[in-house]
Design an enzyme around this catalytic site. Structure first.
Site, PDB file in Angstrom:
ATOM      1  N   GLU A 137       1.426  -9.338  11.395  1.00 60.62           N
ATOM      2  CA  GLU A 137       1.243  -9.027   9.974  1.00 60.62           C
ATOM      3  C   GLU A 137       2.599  -8.901   9.269  1.00 60.62           C
ATOM      4  O   GLU A 137       2.781  -9.355   8.149  1.00 60.62           O
ATOM      5  CB  GLU A 137       0.457  -7.716   9.852  1.00 60.62           C
ATOM      6  CG  GLU A 137       0.163  -7.316   8.422  1.00 60.62           C
ATOM      7  CD  GLU A 137      -0.745  -6.085   8.337  1.00 60.62           C
ATOM      8  OE1 GLU A 137      -1.024  -5.479   9.385  1.00 60.62           O
ATOM      9  OE2 GLU A 137      -1.166  -5.755   7.219  1.00 60.62           O
ATOM     10  N   ASP A 140       0.763  -1.245   0.000  1.00 58.48           N
ATOM     11  CA  ASP A 140       0.000   0.000   0.000  1.00 58.48           C
ATOM     12  C   ASP A 140       0.797   1.300   0.000  1.00 58.48           C
ATOM     13  O   ASP A 140       0.482   2.214  -0.731  1.00 58.48           O
ATOM     14  CB  ASP A 140      -0.930   0.025   1.219  1.00 58.48           C
ATOM     15  CG  ASP A 140      -1.905  -1.138   1.249  1.00 58.48           C
ATOM     16  OD1 ASP A 140      -1.741  -2.094   0.480  1.00 58.48           O
ATOM     17  OD2 ASP A 140      -2.843  -1.087   2.055  1.00 58.48           O
TER      18      ASP A 140
HETATM   19  C1  DGY Z   1      -5.920  -1.625   4.097  1.00 56.80           C
HETATM   20  O1  DGY Z   1      -7.062  -1.279   4.378  1.00 56.80           O
HETATM   21  O2  DGY Z   1      -4.901  -1.192   4.662  1.00 56.80           O
HETATM   22  C2  DGY Z   1      -5.715  -2.642   3.086  1.00 56.80           C
HETATM   23  O3  DGY Z   1      -4.365  -2.975   2.967  1.00 56.80           O
HETATM   24  C3  DGY Z   1      -6.237  -2.243   1.756  1.00 56.80           C
HETATM   25  O4  DGY Z   1      -6.178  -3.366   0.946  1.00 56.80           O
END
Ligand code: DGY
Length: 450
Positions: free
Chosen positions: A401, A171
């Site tokens: 994560e 992201d």
């Molecule tokens: C988030 O909401 O951070 C997700 O990674 C989007 O896919």
């Protein structure tokens, strides 16, 4: 192997998957990501395959059941109403396009074909039933992969673009900073982020990043996710090595499955797409940076840093030995600068941030893909280092994560499905077991002849 036969460590990983199972699909992390995410789901199927192959198939079946009519497989599937996540269905505005349930309007890296090939290769209990299951999914994969070329490479460059940083799955990579800086965010308005209610702010993208993410969601919603409008006008239009490498690998694995199952039309179409993608990928090579990097297609500008996606070139397909050797040397150098690899961004770069989401931390599933590519290029020691690092990080900080490459501290969500899956499937398996990965499928006559 049954659940009861797993050792305590693997049993704990399996229990995370079971706890995150919502009945046919798995949420990445109960609080932070309470729906089905595309590449999470595919990668989670590998973990299930260790103790419950039927459940592994269900995971990819439910993912592909949300395919849009145009072929796209969305990045989030909102199976249930759940207010704890932002942006939800109203922001995406896909209710008229997606079949029930609503979905997001973008896709994610298409690792599903690679996963399905592994399920097909490994689930030998009832070979006919397994092949039937795969045969039902291949046409969906074929349509999705075709969508990538039609919607995200309409000019035939041989590299697919992303229209939103979230399509890459990585992201807030520093690569997006400059392309995003040209986007007007004035129409975004106010909104309440939910992620930072759950996770420390310094582990998540900044508010300024979110404004840009929301501006792009608004752009897509305003054009009703029309792919022609998006490719022509979307202010963010970027080609990056991770997405393109995963797609090339997916095509290769789709060809292998289609040949095995006698689905010749699919094999032919995938081979023609792959030829275009293999050639196009070279556009992402930068002599200046010394590797495969992101290209901003709106400005014809290369990013200035290597990322963990750069190493996925080795996962995508054959890299000629001189270049593969150079990549392995640079990657080894990265590993001398951190305690545990592989950082998601160049640790030498000024924008490296060891704990903020995709700006430095280590992700188990990227490590698996990198290690697979390294093994296939004969770099077994480096692959083993990456596996051992992944195992050690999980041992130190549990199934988080992601992990800080400098201290090993865990970041983001807890009891995270793909970390548990990668541990079960790969990182906690003894050395040598990794070789269960199918060898790289040759696709050109020259490669077949070798
Ligand atoms: C988030 O909401 O951070 C997700 O990674 C989007 O896919």
């Amino acid at each position: 192997m049954t659940l009861n036969e797993l050792n305590p460590k693997n049993r704990r990983a399996a229990d995370i998957l079971i706890a995150n199972d919502r009945g046919g699909y798995t949420v990445p992390s109960a609080k932070l990501y309470p729906f089905q995410w595309n590449w999470d789901s595919a990668l989670v199927a590998l973990g299930f395959s260790i103790f419950d192959p039927d459940r592994a198939w269900q995971e990819v079946e439910s993912l592909l059941s949300a395919q849009w009519d145009n072929g796209m497989v969305p990045h989030i599937i909102f199976w249930k109403v759940e207010k704890s996540y932002f942006p939800g269905p109203d922001q995406w505005g896909t209710a008229d396009i997606a079949h029930n349930p609503p979905t997001s309007g973008i896709t994610q890296p298409p690792v599903a074909a690679t996963v399905i090939q592994r399920l097909l290769a490994e689930d030998v209990d009832d070979i006919d039933a397994t092949r039937d299951r795969a045969a039902k999914l291949l046409p969906k994969l074929d349509r999705w992969h075709q969508w990538f070329l039609d919607a995200r490479d309409p000019d035939g460059l041989g590299i697919v673009a992303i229209m939103h940083p979230w399509e890459s799955g990585r992201d807030n990579l520093p690569d997006w900073d400059r392309p995003l800086s040209f986007i007007d965010t004035t129409g975004v308005g106010t909104y309440h982020r939910r992620d930072t209610d759950i996770v420390n702010e310094d582990e998540r993208p900044k508010n300024n990043d979110y404004d840009h993410y929301m501006a792009l969601v608004k752009f897509g919603r305003d054009c009703n996710w029309d792919t022609a409008t998006i490719s022509r006008d979307c202010p963010f239009w970027v080609a990056e090595p991770g997405m393109n490498a995963i797609l090339r690998r997916a095509e290769r694995d789709l060809i292998a499955m289609a040949k095995l199952l006698g689905m010749d039309d699919i094999a032919t179409r995938a081979a023609s797409r792959l030829a275009r993608l293999d050639t196009g990928f070279e556009k992402l090579w930068s002599d200046d940076v010394g590797g495969y990097v992101t290209l901003d297609l709106r400005r014809d500008e290369y990013a200035t840093g290597l990322t963990s996606g750069s190493w996925l070139a080795l996962f995508a397909g054959h890299v000629e030995p001189k270049r593969a050797g150079k990549m392995a040397t640079t990657l080894s150098h990265w590993l001398t600068q951190v305690d545990r690899g592989v950082p998601s961004f160049d640790p030498n770069h000024e924008l490296f941030d060891s704990i903020r989401y995709w700006r430095g931390p280590v992700w188990a599933m990227v490590n698996w893909m990198i290690a697979t590519g390294l093994i296939e290029h004969g770099e077994t020691d480096l692959a083993e280092r990456i596996r051992a690092d992944t195992e050690a990080l999980i041992e130190q900080s549990d199934y988080r994560e992601y992990f800080c490459p400098v201290t090993g501290r865990g970041g983001g969500g807890s009891d995270f499905s793909w970390t548990a899956s990668m541990s079960l499937y790969w990182a906690s398996r003894p050395t040598g077991d990794v070789i269960n990965s199918p060898v790289l499928t040759p696709t050109t006559p020259e490669q077949e002849a070798k």
